[in-house]
Design a protein around this motif. Structure first.
Motif, PDB file in Angstrom:
ATOM      1  N   ASP A  89       0.824  -1.209   0.000  1.00  0.00           N
ATOM      2  CA  ASP A  89       0.000   0.000   0.000  1.00  0.00           C
ATOM      3  C   ASP A  89       0.860   1.262   0.000  1.00  0.00           C
ATOM      4  OD1 ASP A  89      -2.254  -1.636   0.061  1.00  0.00           O
ATOM      5  OD2 ASP A  89      -2.309  -1.646   2.247  1.00  0.00           O
ATOM      6  N   VAL A  90       2.003   1.214   0.683  1.00  0.00           N
ATOM      7  CA  VAL A  90       2.944   2.342   0.669  1.00  0.00           C
ATOM      8  C   VAL A  90       3.545   2.479  -0.734  1.00  0.00           C
ATOM      9  CG1 VAL A  90       5.122   3.227   1.606  1.00  0.00           C
ATOM     10  CG2 VAL A  90       3.445   2.138   3.126  1.00  0.00           C
ATOM     11  N   ALA A  91       3.866   1.352  -1.344  1.00  0.00           N
ATOM     12  CA  ALA A  91       4.417   1.370  -2.703  1.00  0.00           C
ATOM     13  C   ALA A  91       3.432   1.995  -3.680  1.00  0.00           C
ATOM     14  CB  ALA A  91       4.791  -0.046  -3.136  1.00  0.00           C
ATOM     15  N   VAL A  92       2.144   1.740  -3.500  1.00  0.00           N
ATOM     16  CA  VAL A  92       1.123   2.354  -4.358  1.00  0.00           C
ATOM     17  C   VAL A  92       1.178   3.869  -4.224  1.00  0.00           C
ATOM     18  CG1 VAL A  92      -1.373   2.673  -4.671  1.00  0.00           C
ATOM     19  CG2 VAL A  92      -0.446   0.371  -4.403  1.00  0.00           C
ATOM     20  N   VAL A  93       1.204   4.354  -2.994  1.00  0.00           N
ATOM     21  CA  VAL A  93       1.200   5.807  -2.771  1.00  0.00           C
ATOM     22  C   VAL A  93       2.456   6.453  -3.358  1.00  0.00           C
ATOM     23  CG1 VAL A  93       1.270   7.612  -1.010  1.00  0.00           C
ATOM     24  CG2 VAL A  93      -0.286   5.669  -0.743  1.00  0.00           C
ATOM     25  N   VAL A  94       3.613   5.856  -3.098  1.00  0.00           N
ATOM     26  CA  VAL A  94       4.864   6.446  -3.579  1.00  0.00           C
ATOM     27  C   VAL A  94       4.914   6.437  -5.108  1.00  0.00           C
ATOM     28  CG1 VAL A  94       7.379   6.180  -3.634  1.00  0.00           C
ATOM     29  CG2 VAL A  94       6.130   5.909  -1.477  1.00  0.00           C
TER      30      VAL A  94
ATOM     31  N   ASN B  82       2.509   6.134  -7.320  1.00  0.00           N
ATOM     32  CA  ASN B  82       1.473   6.928  -7.967  1.00  0.00           C
ATOM     33  C   ASN B  82       1.622   8.422  -7.687  1.00  0.00           C
ATOM     34  OD1 ASN B  82      -0.530   5.183  -9.551  1.00  0.00           O
ATOM     35  ND2 ASN B  82       0.027   3.990  -7.757  1.00  0.00           N
ATOM     36  N   SER B  83       2.304   8.783  -6.607  1.00  0.00           N
ATOM     37  CA  SER B  83       2.644  10.189  -6.398  1.00  0.00           C
ATOM     38  C   SER B  83       3.593  10.649  -7.496  1.00  0.00           C
ATOM     39  CB  SER B  83       3.284  10.389  -5.025  1.00  0.00           C
ATOM     40  OG  SER B  83       2.351  10.114  -4.010  1.00  0.00           O
ATOM     41  N   LEU B  84       4.527   9.787  -7.848  1.00  0.00           N
ATOM     42  CA  LEU B  84       5.432  10.097  -8.951  1.00  0.00           C
ATOM     43  C   LEU B  84       4.645  10.207 -10.262  1.00  0.00           C
ATOM     44  CD1 LEU B  84       8.277  10.553 -10.006  1.00  0.00           C
ATOM     45  CD2 LEU B  84       8.551   8.075 -10.133  1.00  0.00           C
ATOM     46  N   LEU B  85       3.691   9.324 -10.455  1.00  0.00           N
ATOM     47  CA  LEU B  85       2.838   9.375 -11.648  1.00  0.00           C
ATOM     48  C   LEU B  85       2.116  10.720 -11.736  1.00  0.00           C
ATOM     49  CD1 LEU B  85       1.202   8.199 -14.062  1.00  0.00           C
ATOM     50  CD2 LEU B  85      -0.334   7.223 -12.362  1.00  0.00           C
ATOM     51  N   ILE B  86       1.559  11.184 -10.640  1.00  0.00           N
ATOM     52  CA  ILE B  86       0.847  12.464 -10.629  1.00  0.00           C
ATOM     53  C   ILE B  86       1.799  13.599 -10.976  1.00  0.00           C
ATOM     54  CG2 ILE B  86      -0.328  14.135  -9.131  1.00  0.00           C
ATOM     55  CD1 ILE B  86      -1.583  11.652  -7.719  1.00  0.00           C
ATOM     56  N   CYS B  87       2.987  13.590 -10.393  1.00  0.00           N
ATOM     57  CA  CYS B  87       3.974  14.634 -10.700  1.00  0.00           C
ATOM     58  C   CYS B  87       4.334  14.622 -12.183  1.00  0.00           C
ATOM     59  CB  CYS B  87       5.226  14.445  -9.855  1.00  0.00           C
ATOM     60  SG  CYS B  87       4.972  14.779  -8.101  1.00  0.00           S
TER      61      CYS B  87
END
Length: 142
Positions: A35-40, A42-47
């Motif tokens: 779940d942490v890997a998803v956030v990290v 996908n945060s990069l994806l958003i950027c």
């Protein structure tokens, strides 16, 4: 050459690395919870996506009122479910089994295209889908 083909090939190459990298990241010593890997990730994806919008000068807010935004939001819900489930399954199982099963979304997306979006269907496409299903079965050992 179709204008979409280079993007499709780039996506294929990039996605080919996601599962192995996430499997390494979410298992073994110093494993990162999926779940942490998803956030990290996908945060990069958003950027990256915001960077593309800025670089290309595409507007953002004016599209939020589009009647099609409901489709984007629904896709986001299903994308979130899919990524959370994929990353969790990679933390628990082998890439060589998880990824082919996950890749069956390609078959289901194709069938949805034929049945609900009115895209053309042929014997050749049916054979391709049958081969894809057989391939996943054989590769995953399911």
């Amino acid at each position: 050459m179709n204008t979409y083909l280079p993007y499709a090939l780039l996506a294929m190459g990039a996605y080919a690395l996601v599962s192995p990298l996430m499997r390494v990241a979410t298992t073994g010593p110093d494993a990162i919870p999926s779940d942490v890997a998803v956030v990290v990730s996908n945060s990069l994806l958003i950027c990256m996506a915001v960077g593309v919008l800025a670089y290309t000068g595409q507007g953002f807010t004016e599209h939020l009122a589009s009647p099609k935004i409901v489709h984007v939001l629904a896709a986001g819900v299903f994308l979130g479910i899919g990524i959370l489930a994929l990353y969790r399954s990679l933390a628990l199982g082998p890439v060589s089994v998880v990824t082919p099963i996950f890749a069956m979304f390609l078959v289901f997306s194709s069938v949805i295209g034929f049945l609900l979006l009115g895209e053309s269907f042929s014997a050749r496409k049916a054979l391709g889908i049958a081969f894809a299903v057989a391939s996943v079965y054989l590769v995953s050992g399911a």
